[in-house]
Design a protein around this motif. Structure first.
Motif, PDB file in Angstrom:
ATOM      1  N   ILE A 151      -5.333  51.206  32.110  1.00 62.54           N
ATOM      2  CA  ILE A 151      -4.700  51.831  30.953  1.00 62.54           C
ATOM      3  C   ILE A 151      -3.295  52.285  31.328  1.00 62.54           C
ATOM      4  O   ILE A 151      -3.086  52.944  32.351  1.00 62.54           O
ATOM      5  CB  ILE A 151      -5.537  53.029  30.451  1.00 62.54           C
ATOM      6  N   GLY A 152      -2.322  51.911  30.516  1.00 65.46           N
ATOM      7  CA  GLY A 152      -0.937  52.271  30.773  1.00 65.46           C
ATOM      8  C   GLY A 152      -0.181  51.244  31.598  1.00 65.46           C
ATOM      9  O   GLY A 152       1.032  51.364  31.773  1.00 65.46           O
ATOM     10  N   GLN A 153      -0.864  50.230  32.097  1.00 65.42           N
ATOM     11  CA  GLN A 153      -0.205  49.210  32.903  1.00 65.42           C
ATOM     12  C   GLN A 153       0.152  47.986  32.056  1.00 65.42           C
ATOM     13  O   GLN A 153      -0.461  47.728  31.024  1.00 65.42           O
ATOM     14  CB  GLN A 153      -1.102  48.782  34.069  1.00 65.42           C
ATOM     15  N   ALA A 154       1.161  47.250  32.534  1.00 66.34           N
ATOM     16  CA  ALA A 154       1.650  46.086  31.800  1.00 66.34           C
ATOM     17  C   ALA A 154       2.107  45.009  32.771  1.00 66.34           C
ATOM     18  O   ALA A 154       2.367  45.272  33.953  1.00 66.34           O
ATOM     19  CB  ALA A 154       2.799  46.483  30.876  1.00 66.34           C
ATOM     20  N   ILE A 155       2.197  43.792  32.273  1.00 68.60           N
ATOM     21  CA  ILE A 155       2.835  42.698  32.996  1.00 68.60           C
ATOM     22  C   ILE A 155       4.158  42.407  32.315  1.00 68.60           C
ATOM     23  O   ILE A 155       4.218  42.218  31.090  1.00 68.60           O
ATOM     24  CB  ILE A 155       1.955  41.431  33.008  1.00 68.60           C
ATOM     25  N   HIS A 156       5.239  42.424  33.103  1.00 69.24           N
ATOM     26  CA  HIS A 156       6.580  42.192  32.589  1.00 69.24           C
ATOM     27  C   HIS A 156       7.062  40.788  32.976  1.00 69.24           C
ATOM     28  O   HIS A 156       6.468  40.132  33.829  1.00 69.24           O
ATOM     29  CB  HIS A 156       7.557  43.240  33.144  1.00 69.24           C
ATOM     30  N   ALA A 157       8.133  40.379  32.335  1.00 65.84           N
ATOM     31  CA  ALA A 157       8.706  39.071  32.645  1.00 65.84           C
ATOM     32  C   ALA A 157       9.047  38.960  34.130  1.00 65.84           C
ATOM     33  O   ALA A 157       8.897  37.893  34.732  1.00 65.84           O
ATOM     34  CB  ALA A 157       9.942  38.818  31.790  1.00 65.84           C
ATOM     35  N   SER A 158       9.485  40.051  34.724  1.00 67.07           N
ATOM     36  CA  SER A 158       9.862  40.035  36.139  1.00 67.07           C
ATOM     37  C   SER A 158       8.679  39.790  37.060  1.00 67.07           C
ATOM     38  O   SER A 158       8.852  39.448  38.240  1.00 67.07           O
ATOM     39  CB  SER A 158      10.538  41.358  36.513  1.00 67.07           C
ATOM     40  N   ASP A 159       7.436  39.973  36.537  1.00 64.02           N
ATOM     41  CA  ASP A 159       6.243  39.767  37.354  1.00 64.02           C
ATOM     42  C   ASP A 159       5.827  38.298  37.429  1.00 64.02           C
ATOM     43  O   ASP A 159       4.964  37.942  38.234  1.00 64.02           O
ATOM     44  CB  ASP A 159       5.073  40.582  36.785  1.00 64.02           C
ATOM     45  N   ILE A 160       6.431  37.454  36.587  1.00 64.72           N
ATOM     46  CA  ILE A 160       6.052  36.046  36.533  1.00 64.72           C
ATOM     47  C   ILE A 160       6.979  35.242  37.445  1.00 64.72           C
ATOM     48  O   ILE A 160       8.181  35.154  37.195  1.00 64.72           O
ATOM     49  CB  ILE A 160       6.110  35.517  35.096  1.00 64.72           C
ATOM     50  N   LYS A 161       6.431  34.686  38.479  1.00 61.17           N
ATOM     51  CA  LYS A 161       7.211  33.920  39.448  1.00 61.17           C
ATOM     52  C   LYS A 161       6.642  32.506  39.550  1.00 61.17           C
ATOM     53  O   LYS A 161       5.490  32.326  39.950  1.00 61.17           O
ATOM     54  CB  LYS A 161       7.166  34.586  40.832  1.00 61.17           C
ATOM     55  N   ILE A 162       7.441  31.513  39.161  1.00 66.06           N
ATOM     56  CA  ILE A 162       7.023  30.114  39.252  1.00 66.06           C
ATOM     57  C   ILE A 162       8.157  29.336  39.907  1.00 66.06           C
ATOM     58  O   ILE A 162       9.309  29.402  39.449  1.00 66.06           O
ATOM     59  CB  ILE A 162       6.718  29.530  37.864  1.00 66.06           C
ATOM     60  N   ALA A 163       7.855  28.607  40.946  1.00 67.08           N
ATOM     61  CA  ALA A 163       8.872  27.853  41.678  1.00 67.08           C
ATOM     62  C   ALA A 163       9.586  26.866  40.755  1.00 67.08           C
ATOM     63  O   ALA A 163       8.942  26.106  40.031  1.00 67.08           O
ATOM     64  CB  ALA A 163       8.230  27.108  42.845  1.00 67.08           C
ATOM     65  N   GLY A 164      10.911  26.928  40.759  1.00 68.46           N
ATOM     66  CA  GLY A 164      11.713  26.003  39.984  1.00 68.46           C
ATOM     67  C   GLY A 164      11.837  26.341  38.519  1.00 68.46           C
ATOM     68  O   GLY A 164      12.475  25.596  37.761  1.00 68.46           O
ATOM     69  N   VAL A 165      11.230  27.449  38.094  1.00 67.73           N
ATOM     70  CA  VAL A 165      11.209  27.821  36.670  1.00 67.73           C
ATOM     71  C   VAL A 165      11.869  29.183  36.480  1.00 67.73           C
ATOM     72  O   VAL A 165      11.529  30.144  37.171  1.00 67.73           O
ATOM     73  CB  VAL A 165       9.762  27.864  36.134  1.00 67.73           C
ATOM     74  N   GLU A 166      12.820  29.270  35.545  1.00 65.58           N
ATOM     75  CA  GLU A 166      13.500  30.520  35.249  1.00 65.58           C
ATOM     76  C   GLU A 166      13.057  31.022  33.872  1.00 65.58           C
ATOM     77  O   GLU A 166      13.213  30.322  32.871  1.00 65.58           O
ATOM     78  CB  GLU A 166      15.021  30.320  35.235  1.00 65.58           C
ATOM     79  N   LEU A 167      12.495  32.232  33.805  1.00 70.34           N
ATOM     80  CA  LEU A 167      12.155  32.825  32.517  1.00 70.34           C
ATOM     81  C   LEU A 167      13.425  33.291  31.822  1.00 70.34           C
ATOM     82  O   LEU A 167      14.265  33.954  32.429  1.00 70.34           O
ATOM     83  CB  LEU A 167      11.201  34.002  32.704  1.00 70.34           C
ATOM     84  N   GLN A 168      13.538  32.966  30.537  1.00 65.67           N
ATOM     85  CA  GLN A 168      14.719  33.331  29.771  1.00 65.67           C
ATOM     86  C   GLN A 168      14.478  34.620  28.979  1.00 65.67           C
ATOM     87  O   GLN A 168      14.739  34.703  27.777  1.00 65.67           O
ATOM     88  CB  GLN A 168      15.106  32.177  28.842  1.00 65.67           C
ATOM     89  N   HIS A 169      13.956  35.620  29.664  1.00 63.71           N
ATOM     90  CA  HIS A 169      13.697  36.934  29.079  1.00 63.71           C
ATOM     91  C   HIS A 169      14.198  37.989  30.058  1.00 63.71           C
ATOM     92  O   HIS A 169      14.204  37.757  31.273  1.00 63.71           O
ATOM     93  CB  HIS A 169      12.203  37.145  28.823  1.00 63.71           C
TER      94      HIS A 169
END
Length: 211
Positions: A151-169
């Protein structure tokens, strides 16, 4: 990522009456464009384009035109009928090998969070995210294990790490979180997309107040 074929015919007429005639014949009009070619008006069978639209996977589409030309594409945009939800029009963007492209990729959430079992509410803010990468690195989907979220925790865009892939957020964009139950101190989402109304997927054992 998987590559799937799609047969298409080149449209020689682009008037409104011709678009209506195409739709009445069981086909959907669209446009294929790429940096290296002039836009090509096309039409495809409705039941052929549906699997590329109504899916939880991203695909590279190998478009085979009736003039024997072929193009690898991604589905870039789709317009729907506001009443029936049938596809009215679609855009296909041609891919260039080795050249980065922005594409939306579905997000799949796995597991029932610990916070939900403790009475929290699961809120999914993004079912798709925009990524930038070369065609060969486009993921079919992004899987997030949310089993340990409290409770109170979240997953943010910065937590997503994929080789060769850049999140646009932005890094602080909330993808998913477990919020406090109604009637208690709530943890608000942070980030540029925090004001988006999330989808409440599940609730835990505590009773909530009907709105």
């Amino acid at each position: 990522m998987n590559k799937k074929a799609l047969d298409a015919v080149i449209r020689t007429e682009v008037s409104k009456p011709s678009l209506s005639a195409i739709r009445h014949s069981g086909k959907v009009p669209g446009i294929l464009y790429a940096r290296t070619i002039a836009p090509i008006p096309v039409a495809v069978l409705e039941n052929a384009i549906n699997p590329f639209v109504f899916t939880s996977e991203a695909h590279i589409i190998n478009v085979k035109l009736d003039n024997q030309q072929e193009y690898d594409c991604i589905l870039k945009d789709v317009q729907f009928d506001p009443v029936t939800d049938r596809i009215l029009h679609f855009d296909l963007q041609g891919l260039v090998s080795g050249e980065k492209i922005e594409v939306e990729v579905p997000v799949l959430f796995t597991g029932i969070p610990a916070g939900v079992r403790d009475g929290g509410l699961l809120q999914q803010f993004h079912h798709k995210v925009t990524v930038k990468c070369v065609p060969a690195d486009i993921p079919e989907h992004i899987e997030l294990d949310i089993l340990d979220l409290k409770i109170g925790q979240a997953i943010h865009a910065s937590d997503i790490k994929i080789a060769g892939v850049e999140l646009q957020h932005s890094d602080d964009t909330v993808i998913v979180q477990v919020s406090h139950p109604k009637g208690t101190a709530e943890t608000e989402a942070t980030g540029s997309d925090a004001i988006t109304e999330p989808e409440v997927i599940a609730k835990g054992k505590e009773k909530t107040t009907e709105e």
